[in-house]
Design a protein around this motif. Structure first.
Motif, PDB file in Angstrom:
ATOM      1  N   ARG A  47       0.861  -1.171   0.000  1.00 44.49           N
ATOM      2  CA  ARG A  47       0.000   0.000   0.000  1.00 44.49           C
ATOM      3  C   ARG A  47       0.900   1.223   0.000  1.00 44.49           C
ATOM      4  N   VAL A  48       0.617   2.151  -0.925  1.00 42.73           N
ATOM      5  CA  VAL A  48       1.396   3.376  -1.046  1.00 42.73           C
ATOM      6  C   VAL A  48       0.509   4.532  -0.649  1.00 42.73           C
ATOM      7  N   GLU A  49       0.946   5.283   0.335  1.00 39.15           N
ATOM      8  CA  GLU A  49       0.188   6.452   0.764  1.00 39.15           C
ATOM      9  C   GLU A  49       0.822   7.678   0.136  1.00 39.15           C
ATOM     10  N   ILE A  50      -0.007   8.476  -0.545  1.00 39.88           N
ATOM     11  CA  ILE A  50       0.480   9.682  -1.198  1.00 39.88           C
ATOM     12  C   ILE A  50       0.344  10.838  -0.215  1.00 39.88           C
ATOM     13  N   VAL A  51       1.473  11.453   0.115  1.00 40.59           N
ATOM     14  CA  VAL A  51       1.489  12.566   1.056  1.00 40.59           C
ATOM     15  C   VAL A  51       1.347  13.862   0.274  1.00 40.59           C
ATOM     16  N   ASP A  52       0.490  14.739   0.751  1.00 41.29           N
ATOM     17  CA  ASP A  52       0.188  15.972   0.045  1.00 41.29           C
ATOM     18  C   ASP A  52       1.176  17.061   0.431  1.00 41.29           C
ATOM     19  N   ASP A  53       2.364  17.046  -0.181  1.00 40.62           N
ATOM     20  CA  ASP A  53       3.370  18.073   0.094  1.00 40.62           C
ATOM     21  C   ASP A  53       3.022  19.411  -0.538  1.00 40.62           C
ATOM     22  N   ALA A  54       2.284  19.378  -1.629  1.00 43.26           N
ATOM     23  CA  ALA A  54       1.997  20.591  -2.380  1.00 43.26           C
ATOM     24  C   ALA A  54       0.672  21.229  -1.959  1.00 43.26           C
ATOM     25  N   LYS A  55       0.095  20.773  -0.858  1.00 44.05           N
ATOM     26  CA  LYS A  55      -1.174  21.310  -0.363  1.00 44.05           C
ATOM     27  C   LYS A  55      -2.293  21.154  -1.385  1.00 44.05           C
ATOM     28  N   GLN A  56      -2.204  20.066  -2.180  1.00 49.67           N
ATOM     29  CA  GLN A  56      -3.260  19.773  -3.132  1.00 49.67           C
ATOM     30  C   GLN A  56      -4.071  18.601  -2.605  1.00 49.67           C
ATOM     31  N   CYS A  57      -5.289  18.548  -3.051  1.00 48.93           N
ATOM     32  CA  CYS A  57      -6.191  17.508  -2.575  1.00 48.93           C
ATOM     33  C   CYS A  57      -5.822  16.149  -3.186  1.00 48.93           C
ATOM     34  N   VAL A  58      -5.478  15.211  -2.335  1.00 49.66           N
ATOM     35  CA  VAL A  58      -5.199  13.844  -2.763  1.00 49.66           C
ATOM     36  C   VAL A  58      -6.197  12.964  -2.017  1.00 49.66           C
ATOM     37  N   LYS A  59      -7.158  12.420  -2.743  1.00 47.76           N
ATOM     38  CA  LYS A  59      -8.241  11.695  -2.107  1.00 47.76           C
ATOM     39  C   LYS A  59      -7.957  10.222  -1.911  1.00 47.76           C
ATOM     40  N   ASN A  60      -7.086   9.646  -2.714  1.00 47.44           N
ATOM     41  CA  ASN A  60      -6.886   8.203  -2.670  1.00 47.44           C
ATOM     42  C   ASN A  60      -5.407   7.851  -2.573  1.00 47.44           C
ATOM     43  N   ASP A  61      -5.181   6.643  -2.110  1.00 45.53           N
ATOM     44  CA  ASP A  61      -3.833   6.120  -2.194  1.00 45.53           C
ATOM     45  C   ASP A  61      -3.839   5.028  -3.264  1.00 45.53           C
ATOM     46  N   ALA A  62      -2.698   4.455  -3.556  1.00 43.00           N
ATOM     47  CA  ALA A  62      -2.610   3.445  -4.613  1.00 43.00           C
ATOM     48  C   ALA A  62      -2.302   2.086  -4.003  1.00 43.00           C
ATOM     49  N   ALA A  63      -2.998   1.070  -4.463  1.00 42.57           N
ATOM     50  CA  ALA A  63      -2.699  -0.302  -4.065  1.00 42.57           C
ATOM     51  C   ALA A  63      -1.904  -0.942  -5.197  1.00 42.57           C
ATOM     52  N   ILE A  64      -0.806  -1.584  -4.872  1.00 46.49           N
ATOM     53  CA  ILE A  64       0.074  -2.185  -5.865  1.00 46.49           C
ATOM     54  C   ILE A  64       0.195  -3.668  -5.565  1.00 46.49           C
ATOM     55  N   ASN A  65      -0.142  -4.484  -6.531  1.00 44.43           N
ATOM     56  CA  ASN A  65      -0.008  -5.925  -6.380  1.00 44.43           C
ATOM     57  C   ASN A  65       1.282  -6.349  -7.078  1.00 44.43           C
ATOM     58  N   VAL A  66       2.244  -6.834  -6.325  1.00 44.07           N
ATOM     59  CA  VAL A  66       3.542  -7.222  -6.863  1.00 44.07           C
ATOM     60  C   VAL A  66       3.558  -8.718  -7.097  1.00 44.07           C
ATOM     61  N   VAL A  67       3.794  -9.106  -8.340  1.00 43.40           N
ATOM     62  CA  VAL A  67       3.918 -10.524  -8.668  1.00 43.40           C
ATOM     63  C   VAL A  67       5.306 -10.759  -9.238  1.00 43.40           C
ATOM     64  N   THR A  68       5.815 -11.936  -9.029  1.00 41.18           N
ATOM     65  CA  THR A  68       7.122 -12.243  -9.591  1.00 41.18           C
ATOM     66  C   THR A  68       6.972 -13.367 -10.596  1.00 41.18           C
ATOM     67  N   SER A  69       7.723 -13.257 -11.630  1.00 41.14           N
ATOM     68  CA  SER A  69       7.779 -14.272 -12.660  1.00 41.14           C
ATOM     69  C   SER A  69       9.214 -14.301 -13.135  1.00 41.14           C
ATOM     70  N   LEU A  70       9.703 -15.472 -13.410  1.00 42.09           N
ATOM     71  CA  LEU A  70      11.082 -15.569 -13.881  1.00 42.09           C
ATOM     72  C   LEU A  70      11.244 -14.958 -15.268  1.00 42.09           C
ATOM     73  N   VAL A  71      10.199 -15.009 -16.087  1.00 44.13           N
ATOM     74  CA  VAL A  71      10.243 -14.444 -17.433  1.00 44.13           C
ATOM     75  C   VAL A  71       9.536 -13.099 -17.417  1.00 44.13           C
ATOM     76  N   ARG A  72      10.221 -12.071 -17.879  1.00 47.38           N
ATOM     77  CA  ARG A  72       9.622 -10.742 -17.975  1.00 47.38           C
ATOM     78  C   ARG A  72       8.884 -10.616 -19.311  1.00 47.38           C
ATOM     79  N   ASN A  73       7.720 -10.024 -19.296  1.00 51.94           N
ATOM     80  CA  ASN A  73       6.885  -9.844 -20.477  1.00 51.94           C
ATOM     81  C   ASN A  73       6.669 -11.191 -21.190  1.00 51.94           C
ATOM     82  N   PRO A  74       6.150 -12.192 -20.462  1.00 52.75           N
ATOM     83  CA  PRO A  74       6.076 -13.553 -20.995  1.00 52.75           C
ATOM     84  C   PRO A  74       5.066 -13.748 -22.122  1.00 52.75           C
ATOM     85  N   SER A  75       4.050 -12.903 -22.203  1.00 49.37           N
ATOM     86  CA  SER A  75       3.049 -13.030 -23.266  1.00 49.37           C
ATOM     87  C   SER A  75       3.092 -11.841 -24.217  1.00 49.37           C
TER      88      SER A  75
END
Length: 194
Positions: free
Chosen positions: A7-35
């Motif tokens: 889970r990545v929380e976006i901190v509002d350093d610029a005093k701008q409205c940030v309503k959401n954070d980003a969820a990142i699902n990390v998967v590993t595969s031995l082959v990059r770009n397999p398809s």
């Protein structure tokens, strides 16, 4: 960093409205770009570089309506890689365990055009694992699949697909996977769902 969910929380350093954070699902595969989906197919007829893959000769990507993919059902998602004539596609595979058994799995086909013949040689870490004479599957039939077993001699090695053509012929490749499997495991395509 590793397989799992972050889970990545976006901190509002610029005093701008940030309503959401980003969820990142990390998967590993031995082959990059397999398809071969991480790069968009180039302009007609599709020649171009493929993200995470190096190569030689005429190579690129085709979608279902591409001139090189003129038969068979694309095995995984929307695109396939092609090698026209004699050429190569390769990438460095890391994260292996020396002495362990692995399966290299992939789907392959040939263009139904132009009267040439073509073979596909599969190599890992400089060792030839298999050579296949490739012919078109025709119609909307599934691509052929290969399951090639090898033992890793080190924690990394170069996976290479090399074609040898006589005349104008093209190989199509998709759904490339390398998975660690033990003796006695039943052969199924994509056993780790990568």
């Amino acid at each position: 960093v590793g397989r799992g969910v972050a889970r990545v929380e976006i901190v509002d350093d610029a005093k701008q409205c940030v309503k959401n954070d980003a969820a990142i699902n990390v998967v590993t595969s031995l082959v990059r770009n397999p398809s071969f989906e991480a790069t968009a197919a180039g302009a007609f007829p599709g020649y171009g570089d493929i993200l995470a893959w190096e190569g030689e000769g005429n190579r690129g990507l085709n979608k279902g309506d591409g001139p090189f993919h003129d038969n068979g059902a694309i095995p995984d998602r929307l695109q396939v890689a092609f090698i026209q004539g004699s050429g190569k596609l390769r990438q460095q595979i890391t994260g292996l365990q020396a002495g362990k058994n692995y399966w290299l799995q992939f789907a392959y086909n040939a263009r139904n055009c132009c009267g040439g013949t073509i073979s596909l040689s599969v190599r890992f870490a400089g060792e030839e694992l298999a050579t296949l004479d490739v012919t078109p599957v025709l119609g909307s039939n599934p691509y052929r699949t290969a399951n090639v077993k090898f033992v890793a001699s080190a924690d990394a090695g170069t996976l290479e697909f090399a074609t040898a053509a006589s005349g104008d012929a093209t190989v199509l490749i998709d759904a490339v996977g390398v998975v660690q499997r033990d003796d006695g495991n039943v052969v199924v395509m994509n056993p780790s769902f990568e």
